[in-house]
Design an enzyme around this catalytic site. Sequence first.
Site, PDB file in Angstrom:
ATOM      1  N   ASP A  16       3.217   3.215  -5.667  1.00 35.48           N
ATOM      2  CA  ASP A  16       3.855   1.926  -6.344  1.00 35.48           C
ATOM      3  C   ASP A  16       2.586   1.004  -6.732  1.00 35.48           C
ATOM      4  O   ASP A  16       1.342   1.209  -6.079  1.00 35.48           O
ATOM      5  CB  ASP A  16       4.809   1.076  -5.614  1.00 35.48           C
ATOM      6  CG  ASP A  16       6.064   1.865  -5.098  1.00 35.48           C
ATOM      7  OD1 ASP A  16       6.282   3.030  -6.150  1.00 35.48           O
ATOM      8  OD2 ASP A  16       6.858   1.623  -4.237  1.00 35.48           O
TER       9      ASP A  16
HETATM   10  N1  URA Z   1       7.203   4.847  -0.718  1.00 36.95           N
HETATM   11  C1  URA Z   1       7.271   3.703  -1.364  1.00 36.95           C
HETATM   12  O1  URA Z   1       8.113   2.971  -1.224  1.00 36.95           O
HETATM   13  N2  URA Z   1       6.238   3.245  -2.211  1.00 36.95           N
HETATM   14  C2  URA Z   1       5.185   4.004  -2.680  1.00 36.95           C
HETATM   15  O2  URA Z   1       4.159   3.738  -3.044  1.00 36.95           O
HETATM   16  C3  URA Z   1       5.117   5.329  -1.701  1.00 36.95           C
HETATM   17  C4  URA Z   1       6.019   5.423  -0.736  1.00 36.95           C
END
Ligand code: URA
Length: 236
Positions: free
Chosen positions: A105
């Site tokens: 993310d």
């Molecule tokens: N899980 C999430 O919620 N975000 C990420 O970036 C990676 C794994």
Amino acid sequence: MKQERFDKIIATQFNISRKDARIAIRRGKASIDGKILRDFGALVDVNSNITFNGQALKYKKFIYILMNKPKGVLSASEDKKRETVVDLVPEHLRRHGLFPVGRLDKDTTGFLIITDDGEFAHKAISPKYEVYKKYIVTLDGKLTEDMVEAFAEGIVLADGTPCRKAELQILSDNVACVKICEGKYHQIKRMFGVVGLGVNELKRVSVGGLILPENLAEGDCVELTLQEKELIFANC
Ligand code: URA
């Protein structure tokens, strides 16, 4: 002996377009074993002595770059408006066709591989190969042993999607280490959502047997050796 078209070798290894490679080759800028070769379509042994603009080539079929992803950068190859992880790759490691292996993310930091090897990426991401990804998670509430059990049994996300069994280790009241071998959209955040906690900080610290080096600053990249790359498939 592995042979490839001369223009393809020059374009991929020196990070220029095929068109520019052809023009340069035609102009006599590239040589093999000390002799200029102007035939850009010729099949050439990739391990022969190739130079381009006077620079010797060390042929690499693919490149594997480990980045410590900073916050605020998109896990994508390109975007019209926003900065991407590929934009952060330094000039000397750049190539056409680079992409991030899986997505973190925008607000997640840490371990991210950037490569041009699609087969490698598939193997690293696909749950079938059980490559475990380890995250350090800071939460907005207190962790409990019930949560450890729920993760171990396999969380079912709010929309009914089942997750595989995951390892949750409590490091302090609100900091955990989580190991998963899948990459569903926002998976860690959604898993904690099910047990009633919000994620304040998320950092990926390892993939398989390869650990993010502590001295790799956020936003920095390092090229992996083939041995380091293979550690990703050493399941730890
Ligand atoms: N899980 C999430 O919620 N975000 C990420 O970036 C990676 C794994």
